[in-house]
Write a protein that holds these residues in place. Structure first.
Motif, PDB file in Angstrom:
ATOM      1  N   ASP A  74       0.624  -1.060   0.067  1.00  0.00           N
ATOM      2  CA  ASP A  74       0.011  -0.081  -0.118  1.00  0.00           C
ATOM      3  C   ASP A  74       0.970   1.284   0.270  1.00  0.00           C
ATOM      4  N   ARG A  75       1.951   1.383   0.938  1.00  0.00           N
ATOM      5  CA  ARG A  75       2.926   2.200   0.690  1.00  0.00           C
ATOM      6  C   ARG A  75       3.564   2.630  -0.697  1.00  0.00           C
ATOM      7  N   TYR A  76       3.699   1.368  -1.114  1.00  0.00           N
ATOM      8  CA  TYR A  76       4.559   1.628  -2.492  1.00  0.00           C
ATOM      9  C   TYR A  76       3.659   1.888  -3.376  1.00  0.00           C
ATOM     10  N   ILE A  77       2.294   1.549  -3.534  1.00  0.00           N
ATOM     11  CA  ILE A  77       1.290   2.212  -4.364  1.00  0.00           C
ATOM     12  C   ILE A  77       1.158   3.592  -4.305  1.00  0.00           C
ATOM     13  N   SER A  78       0.956   3.881  -3.156  1.00  0.00           N
ATOM     14  CA  SER A  78       0.762   5.382  -2.847  1.00  0.00           C
ATOM     15  C   SER A  78       1.679   6.237  -3.103  1.00  0.00           C
ATOM     16  N   GLU A  79       3.122   5.695  -2.828  1.00  0.00           N
ATOM     17  CA  GLU A  79       4.111   6.621  -3.273  1.00  0.00           C
ATOM     18  C   GLU A  79       4.441   6.655  -5.073  1.00  0.00           C
ATOM     19  N   TYR A  80       4.125   5.591  -5.810  1.00  0.00           N
ATOM     20  CA  TYR A  80       4.190   5.790  -7.127  1.00  0.00           C
ATOM     21  C   TYR A  80       2.985   5.787  -8.184  1.00  0.00           C
ATOM     22  N   SER A  81       1.795   6.080  -7.327  1.00  0.00           N
ATOM     23  CA  SER A  81       0.384   6.044  -7.933  1.00  0.00           C
ATOM     24  C   SER A  81       0.358   7.084  -9.233  1.00  0.00           C
ATOM     25  N   ASP A  82       1.367   8.033  -9.339  1.00  0.00           N
ATOM     26  CA  ASP A  82       1.314   8.876 -10.338  1.00  0.00           C
ATOM     27  C   ASP A  82       2.175   8.586 -11.500  1.00  0.00           C
TER      28      ASP A  82
END
Length: 210
Positions: free
Chosen positions: A97-105
Protein backbone atom coordinates in the motif's frame (compact mmCIF):
# COMPACT_ATOMS: atom_id res chain seq x y z
CA UNK A 1 -17.93 -15.84 2.95
CA UNK A 2 -21.16 -14.72 1.28
CA UNK A 3 -22.93 -18.02 2.00
CA UNK A 4 -21.88 -17.89 5.66
CA UNK A 5 -23.15 -14.34 6.05
CA UNK A 6 -26.38 -15.06 4.19
CA UNK A 7 -27.20 -17.92 6.55
CA UNK A 8 -26.34 -15.94 9.68
CA UNK A 9 -28.42 -12.93 8.67
CA UNK A 10 -31.34 -15.07 7.48
CA UNK A 11 -31.52 -16.73 10.90
CA UNK A 12 -31.77 -13.26 12.44
CA UNK A 13 -34.56 -12.22 10.07
CA UNK A 14 -32.49 -10.12 7.67
CA UNK A 15 -32.54 -10.36 3.89
CA UNK A 16 -28.97 -10.59 2.58
CA UNK A 17 -28.62 -9.07 -0.90
CA UNK A 18 -25.10 -9.41 -2.28
CA UNK A 19 -24.22 -7.10 -5.19
CA UNK A 20 -20.96 -6.73 -7.07
CA UNK A 21 -19.49 -3.24 -7.46
CA UNK A 22 -15.98 -1.93 -7.96
CA UNK A 23 -14.20 -1.83 -4.61
CA UNK A 24 -13.70 1.93 -4.35
CA UNK A 25 -17.36 2.46 -5.26
CA UNK A 26 -18.46 -0.14 -2.70
CA UNK A 27 -16.71 1.75 0.08
CA UNK A 28 -18.25 5.02 -1.07
CA UNK A 29 -21.75 3.53 -1.32
CA UNK A 30 -21.37 2.18 2.21
CA UNK A 31 -20.30 5.57 3.54
CA UNK A 32 -23.32 7.13 1.83
CA UNK A 33 -25.54 4.46 3.48
CA UNK A 34 -26.72 3.20 0.10
CA UNK A 35 -25.49 -0.26 1.07
CA UNK A 36 -25.11 -1.65 4.58
CA UNK A 37 -21.60 -3.10 4.45
CA UNK A 38 -18.80 -4.52 2.32
CA UNK A 39 -17.70 -8.13 1.90
CA UNK A 40 -14.06 -9.20 1.88
CA UNK A 41 -12.49 -6.20 3.60
CA UNK A 42 -9.02 -6.04 5.06
CA UNK A 43 -8.76 -3.74 8.06
CA UNK A 44 -6.47 -1.52 5.99
CA UNK A 45 -9.22 -0.99 3.39
CA UNK A 46 -11.32 1.16 5.71
CA UNK A 47 -9.78 1.51 9.18
CA UNK A 48 -12.73 3.52 10.50
CA UNK A 49 -15.31 0.86 9.59
CA UNK A 50 -16.83 -1.40 12.24
CA UNK A 51 -15.40 -4.93 12.04
CA UNK A 52 -16.54 -8.14 13.74
CA UNK A 53 -14.11 -9.71 16.19
CA UNK A 54 -13.86 -12.90 14.12
CA UNK A 55 -12.71 -12.98 10.51
CA UNK A 56 -14.77 -14.82 7.90
CA UNK A 57 -11.79 -15.64 5.73
CA UNK A 58 -8.07 -15.28 5.14
CA UNK A 59 -6.48 -13.20 2.40
CA UNK A 60 -3.32 -14.50 0.76
CA UNK A 61 -2.08 -11.59 -1.30
CA UNK A 62 -0.13 -13.00 -4.21
CA UNK A 63 1.83 -11.58 -7.14
CA UNK A 64 1.08 -12.96 -10.62
CA UNK A 65 2.90 -12.66 -13.93
CA UNK A 66 2.62 -13.83 -17.53
CA UNK A 67 3.13 -17.63 -17.64
CA UNK A 68 6.48 -17.28 -19.41
CA UNK A 69 7.95 -14.81 -16.94
CA UNK A 70 10.71 -15.99 -14.60
CA UNK A 71 10.43 -13.05 -12.18
CA UNK A 72 9.94 -13.88 -8.49
CA UNK A 73 8.62 -11.53 -5.82
CA UNK A 74 11.06 -11.31 -2.91
CA UNK A 75 10.14 -8.06 -1.21
CA UNK A 76 9.20 -4.61 -2.38
CA UNK A 77 12.62 -3.88 -3.90
CA UNK A 78 12.12 -6.63 -6.47
CA UNK A 79 9.33 -4.56 -8.07
CA UNK A 80 11.93 -2.13 -9.39
CA UNK A 81 11.69 -1.99 -13.17
CA UNK A 82 8.25 -3.65 -13.19
CA UNK A 83 4.79 -2.23 -13.85
CA UNK A 84 2.44 -3.34 -11.07
CA UNK A 85 -1.26 -3.60 -11.92
CA UNK A 86 -3.63 -2.98 -8.98
CA UNK A 87 -7.36 -2.46 -8.42
CA UNK A 88 -8.59 0.95 -7.35
CA UNK A 89 -9.38 1.23 -3.65
CA UNK A 90 -7.97 -2.15 -2.61
CA UNK A 91 -5.65 -2.60 0.34
CA UNK A 92 -3.05 -5.33 -0.20
CA UNK A 93 -0.46 -5.09 2.56
CA UNK A 94 1.11 -2.25 4.54
CA UNK A 95 4.26 -2.49 2.42
CA UNK A 96 2.48 -2.72 -0.94
CA UNK A 97 0.00 0.00 0.00
CA UNK A 98 2.85 2.41 0.79
CA UNK A 99 4.54 1.55 -2.51
CA UNK A 100 1.32 2.06 -4.49
CA UNK A 101 0.65 5.38 -2.76
CA UNK A 102 4.19 6.61 -3.39
CA UNK A 103 4.20 5.77 -7.11
CA UNK A 104 0.50 6.03 -8.02
CA UNK A 105 1.25 8.92 -10.40
CA UNK A 106 3.99 6.98 -12.20
CA UNK A 107 2.42 4.76 -14.91
CA UNK A 108 5.75 3.02 -15.42
CA UNK A 109 5.45 1.63 -11.89
CA UNK A 110 1.72 1.55 -11.02
CA UNK A 111 -1.32 0.98 -13.23
CA UNK A 112 -4.68 1.29 -11.45
CA UNK A 113 -7.82 -0.48 -12.73
CA UNK A 114 -11.30 0.78 -11.82
CA UNK A 115 -14.86 -0.34 -12.47
CA UNK A 116 -16.66 -3.70 -12.39
CA UNK A 117 -15.02 -7.02 -13.33
CA UNK A 118 -11.44 -5.75 -12.99
CA UNK A 119 -9.99 -9.24 -12.57
CA UNK A 120 -10.92 -10.35 -16.09
CA UNK A 121 -9.44 -7.15 -17.50
CA UNK A 122 -6.29 -7.56 -15.44
CA UNK A 123 -5.69 -11.10 -16.68
CA UNK A 124 -6.24 -9.96 -20.24
CA UNK A 125 -3.65 -7.21 -19.83
CA UNK A 126 -1.23 -9.65 -18.20
CA UNK A 127 -1.70 -12.23 -20.94
CA UNK A 128 -1.02 -9.58 -23.59
CA UNK A 129 2.08 -8.52 -21.64
CA UNK A 130 0.84 -4.95 -21.37
CA UNK A 131 1.76 -5.05 -17.68
CA UNK A 132 4.35 -7.05 -15.76
CA UNK A 133 2.80 -7.98 -12.42
CA UNK A 134 -0.72 -8.19 -11.00
CA UNK A 135 -1.59 -8.53 -7.32
CA UNK A 136 -4.63 -10.50 -6.14
CA UNK A 137 -5.83 -12.79 -3.38
CA UNK A 138 -4.98 -16.38 -4.30
CA UNK A 139 -8.41 -17.76 -3.35
CA UNK A 140 -10.13 -15.14 -5.51
CA UNK A 141 -7.82 -16.01 -8.38
CA UNK A 142 -8.41 -19.76 -8.02
CA UNK A 143 -12.18 -19.33 -7.88
CA UNK A 144 -12.20 -17.00 -10.90
CA UNK A 145 -10.10 -19.35 -13.02
CA UNK A 146 -12.31 -22.31 -12.07
CA UNK A 147 -15.35 -20.34 -13.26
CA UNK A 148 -13.63 -19.09 -16.43
CA UNK A 149 -11.76 -22.05 -17.86
CA UNK A 150 -11.15 -20.35 -21.21
CA UNK A 151 -8.90 -17.75 -19.56
CA UNK A 152 -5.20 -18.60 -19.41
CA UNK A 153 -3.94 -18.95 -15.85
CA UNK A 154 -1.19 -16.54 -14.83
CA UNK A 155 1.97 -17.66 -13.07
CA UNK A 156 2.22 -17.41 -9.29
CA UNK A 157 5.32 -15.31 -8.61
CA UNK A 158 5.19 -15.30 -4.82
CA UNK A 159 3.19 -14.57 -1.70
CA UNK A 160 3.31 -10.98 -0.46
CA UNK A 161 1.04 -10.96 2.60
CA UNK A 162 -1.50 -12.89 4.66
CA UNK A 163 -4.27 -11.22 6.66
CA UNK A 164 -7.82 -11.88 7.93
CA UNK A 165 -10.85 -10.90 5.83
CA UNK A 166 -14.07 -9.46 7.18
CA UNK A 167 -17.50 -8.16 6.35
CA UNK A 168 -17.27 -4.57 7.56
CA UNK A 169 -19.83 -1.86 8.20
CA UNK A 170 -19.43 1.90 7.83
CA UNK A 171 -19.53 4.04 10.97
CA UNK A 172 -22.36 6.03 9.34
CA UNK A 173 -24.60 2.94 9.60
CA UNK A 174 -26.43 3.16 12.96
CA UNK A 175 -26.75 -0.65 13.02
CA UNK A 176 -23.06 -1.29 12.32
CA UNK A 177 -22.11 -2.57 15.78
CA UNK A 178 -25.23 -4.74 16.01
CA UNK A 179 -24.57 -6.32 12.60
CA UNK A 180 -20.92 -6.98 13.45
CA UNK A 181 -21.93 -8.64 16.73
CA UNK A 182 -24.53 -10.69 14.88
CA UNK A 183 -21.83 -12.07 12.59
CA UNK A 184 -19.67 -13.03 15.58
CA UNK A 185 -22.44 -14.83 17.44
CA UNK A 186 -23.74 -16.46 14.26
CA UNK A 187 -20.32 -17.74 13.26
CA UNK A 188 -19.82 -19.25 16.72
CA UNK A 189 -23.19 -20.98 16.43
CA UNK A 190 -22.46 -22.36 12.94
CA UNK A 191 -19.08 -23.62 14.12
CA UNK A 192 -20.51 -25.38 17.17
CA UNK A 193 -23.31 -27.03 15.19
CA UNK A 194 -21.02 -28.27 12.41
CA UNK A 195 -22.95 -26.26 9.84
CA UNK A 196 -19.90 -24.11 9.04
CA UNK A 197 -17.95 -27.18 7.93
CA UNK A 198 -20.81 -28.15 5.61
CA UNK A 199 -20.87 -24.69 3.99
CA UNK A 200 -17.10 -24.62 3.56
CA UNK A 201 -16.97 -28.12 2.08
CA UNK A 202 -18.79 -26.84 -1.00
CA UNK A 203 -15.69 -24.75 -1.72
CA UNK A 204 -13.15 -27.45 -0.79
CA UNK A 205 -12.28 -25.48 2.35
CA UNK A 206 -11.97 -26.40 6.00
CA UNK A 207 -12.44 -24.23 9.08
CA UNK A 208 -8.79 -23.11 9.42
CA UNK A 209 -8.86 -21.98 5.77
CA UNK A 210 -12.18 -20.10 6.04
Amino acid sequence: MVDIAREIFAEAGYEFDYQNFGWARSLQLAREQLIDGVVGALKGDAPDFIFPETALGEARITLYTHPQSQWVYDGIDTLQGKTLLVINGYSYSPELDRYISEYSDDPERIWILSGPAPLARALQLLDRERTDVFVEDSAVMSWFLAQNTSIAAPRNAGLAYEAPLFIAFPPENPDAAELANLLDSGLARLTASGRLAVILSAYWLSDPDL
